[in-house]
Enzyme design. Sequence first.
Site, PDB file in Angstrom:
ATOM      1  N   TYR A 268       0.840  -1.193   0.000  1.00 36.22           N
ATOM      2  CA  TYR A 268       0.000   0.000   0.000  1.00 36.22           C
ATOM      3  C   TYR A 268       0.887   1.258   0.000  1.00 36.22           C
ATOM      4  O   TYR A 268       2.103   1.161   0.038  1.00 36.22           O
ATOM      5  CB  TYR A 268      -0.985  -0.045   1.171  1.00 36.22           C
ATOM      6  CG  TYR A 268      -1.954  -1.218   1.047  1.00 36.22           C
ATOM      7  CD1 TYR A 268      -2.746  -1.347  -0.093  1.00 36.22           C
ATOM      8  CD2 TYR A 268      -2.044  -2.194   2.020  1.00 36.22           C
ATOM      9  CE1 TYR A 268      -3.618  -2.422  -0.242  1.00 36.22           C
ATOM     10  CE2 TYR A 268      -2.919  -3.281   1.888  1.00 36.22           C
ATOM     11  CZ  TYR A 268      -3.694  -3.388   0.752  1.00 36.22           C
ATOM     12  OH  TYR A 268      -4.542  -4.451   0.585  1.00 36.22           O
TER      13      TYR A 268
ATOM     14  N   ARG B  19       2.256  -1.415  10.316  1.00 39.21           N
ATOM     15  CA  ARG B  19       2.155  -2.773   9.780  1.00 39.21           C
ATOM     16  C   ARG B  19       3.016  -2.859   8.530  1.00 39.21           C
ATOM     17  O   ARG B  19       2.994  -1.955   7.693  1.00 39.21           O
ATOM     18  CB  ARG B  19       0.706  -3.088   9.446  1.00 39.21           C
ATOM     19  CG  ARG B  19       0.484  -4.561   9.172  1.00 39.21           C
ATOM     20  CD  ARG B  19      -0.966  -4.941   9.138  1.00 39.21           C
ATOM     21  NE  ARG B  19      -1.151  -6.238   9.746  1.00 39.21           N
ATOM     22  CZ  ARG B  19      -2.103  -7.101   9.386  1.00 39.21           C
ATOM     23  NH1 ARG B  19      -2.979  -6.768   8.470  1.00 39.21           N
ATOM     24  NH2 ARG B  19      -2.206  -8.268   9.967  1.00 39.21           N
TER      25      ARG B  19
ATOM     26  N   CYS C 106      -9.901 -22.443  12.849  1.00 41.30           N
ATOM     27  CA  CYS C 106     -10.014 -21.977  11.456  1.00 41.30           C
ATOM     28  C   CYS C 106      -9.270 -22.946  10.543  1.00 41.30           C
ATOM     29  O   CYS C 106      -8.174 -23.395  10.862  1.00 41.30           O
ATOM     30  CB  CYS C 106      -9.403 -20.580  11.355  1.00 41.30           C
ATOM     31  SG  CYS C 106      -9.059 -20.060   9.663  1.00 41.30           S
TER      32      CYS C 106
HETATM   33 FE1  SF4 Z   1     -11.189 -19.628   8.667  1.00 43.31          FE
HETATM   34 FE2  SF4 Z   1     -12.319 -17.872   7.030  1.00 43.31          FE
HETATM   35 FE3  SF4 Z   1     -12.547 -20.484   6.538  1.00 43.31          FE
HETATM   36 FE4  SF4 Z   1     -13.807 -19.392   8.633  1.00 43.31          FE
HETATM   37  S1  SF4 Z   1     -14.201 -18.956   6.462  1.00 43.31           S
HETATM   38  S2  SF4 Z   1     -12.658 -21.323   8.612  1.00 43.31           S
HETATM   39  S3  SF4 Z   1     -12.360 -17.821   9.256  1.00 43.31           S
HETATM   40  S4  SF4 Z   1     -10.665 -19.265   6.550  1.00 43.31           S
END
Ligand code: SF4
Length: 650
Positions: A172, A220, A345
């Site tokens: 960015y 960042r 996740c």
């Molecule tokens: Fe992970 Fe996004 Fe898949 Fe949910 S939708 S499991 S947050 S990668």
Amino acid sequence: HFPQLFAPITLGKLTLRNRIVSTGHETHLNQEGQIGEKLIAYHEARARGGAGLIVTEVALVHPSAVFVADPIRVDSDACIPGYRRLADRIHAHGTGLIAQLFHPGREMIASEDGTAPVSYSASATPNERFHVMPRPMPPEMIAEVISAYGDAARRMEEAGLDGVEVVASHGYLPAQFLNPEVNQRDDDYGGSLENRTRFLREIAADIRAKTGAGFVVGMRLSGDERSHEGLEQSDTLDAWAHIADHATLDYLSVVAGSSATLAGSVHIAPPMYEEAGYTAPLGQAIKTRTGLTTIVTGRINQPQEAERIIASGQADMCGMTRAMICDPEIGNKAGEGRLDDIRACIGCNQACIGHFHAGYPISCIQNPVSGRETTLGAPQPATSPRRVMVIGGGPGGLKAAAAAAERGHDVTLFERESQLGGQARLAQLLPHRAEFGGIITNLTRECELAGVEFRKGVTVDETVISEFAPEAVIVATGATPRWPRFEGDDLDHVVDAWQVLQGKAQVGASVVVADWRADWVGMGLAEHLAQAGHRVRLAVNGYMPGQTIQMYVRDAGIGRLHSLGVEVLPYMRLFGADEDSVYLQHIMSQEAVICEEVDTLVLCQGHRPDTDVEQTLRRMGISHELAGDCIAPRTAEEAVLEGLRAGRAV
Ligand code: SF4
């Protein structure tokens, strides 16, 4: 549990209760450019669930910053009331709150008024991914933009936030000034390292001048942009060492990748094939070189991984952003040692960043409440608990069973196979999809916690239904492969994707995969077979393989198909087959395309809903809810959302 992860840490005048960070990410939950109740409720769920620090999503600091259709703007005092409401609600849970300040420069996705976008960068160096040709920022505009960062930081302090984070990552605007491939200026902002870092150093100084002592200022950065023209690790180390020496910063938040190219953008939300915590070495290098407090982010989806990274000194805090999109309670569960209860996740990207790219509010394939906190929120206890029969143990049925049982119903789930999971069990067999099986583990655990009883290996018919005598029924019987009618459809060497994945079909040396859906099945199967040494031609009924899946997953997959020598035939309609040829037709030109020397034709032609049980229930006059593929073929995400709604409806 996790002594390093739960050790308090101080940034400026802010002391955090733990090292778990929800880093800045797009949600599409803002309302008319400002923070409203949807976004507040979303972040509040993570604060309540144990996040130590929340960093809000990118907010545009200056009118020349144009990004997506409805971005949050912090270039006027109008932003203050929304951020103030958010700060009050987040602080009430003991969580710190920092705002990202953002200017995308040439990484512009849309113009705000529908005209051709006008973007500004350090120089007129075009962006490869969005095909944007920017204008060089005039010196007076540079001064104005720097001042706009300081003004935005002052607004955040007035709103009660603990600090700001300047987004200099992912290619960015600040990174465009740092990068000599992009920044071709010959004035004070280009050329030498000192000149290229000037923009960032002056931003930091302006923020400090306009905010009080102890107000947190972080930046960042991408430790390695992983793009052909991007900053490499050695570049970023030199640049950030110089910035750290000449600016007063409280922390650096380290990621990988760049928005500027397809290969770099994959690291914005790394898919499941990237290892957990794969960016930690980049964080360590920055931390060692600059001596600053460091946050590192990149597929850290479990507290064990975060603890390891912090304990080994690779970073001081861990970005667990998708981990919290998927399970907002991960902090509390980790602190209480309830590790089996964490809904980890799986890095599928389908509903988090996938929704962002599609222009929808954020959610999660496994946790549909995410992003829908104001409408789906906490479940209401059932007014009269009932005996509920859920038929089908795929993602939709599992979610339905868990949701109904959480409300106090007595739920039994019937699955005709000996294992739960439905099509998710097949998805995990494809290359780079193994973690997809996590959805079964997580949903099964949700069912166990809610007290669902399982009856596996039972085919539900009229007798089973009568004997069980349910008071409510949810049907989630899924789908079966669609086998279209075409000349040659009954030949022995014509097989379907499920048969191949289950090892029930012989596959010859030369294969044509006929992919009607252009989703993960055809693409994954082509890769799977090419890896096993087959010659593969992938005929897609669309413009590219994986057309319907999240773009980072798709783009990386297309790269692998290319590396493996898979021949991709786009815009193809399946027409017929004989002993050694497959007949296709180009969708646009209507011309015939013949694939010769074919040993096996693999059909990936989508699915048909399995409605047998539904029809039985209709005959018996029993009302029922439906969820998932048995309504019409859909994604796992849609099935899980429907499962939740069905479980809440009984
Ligand atoms: Fe992970 Fe996004 Fe898949 Fe949910 S939708 S499991 S947050 S990668």
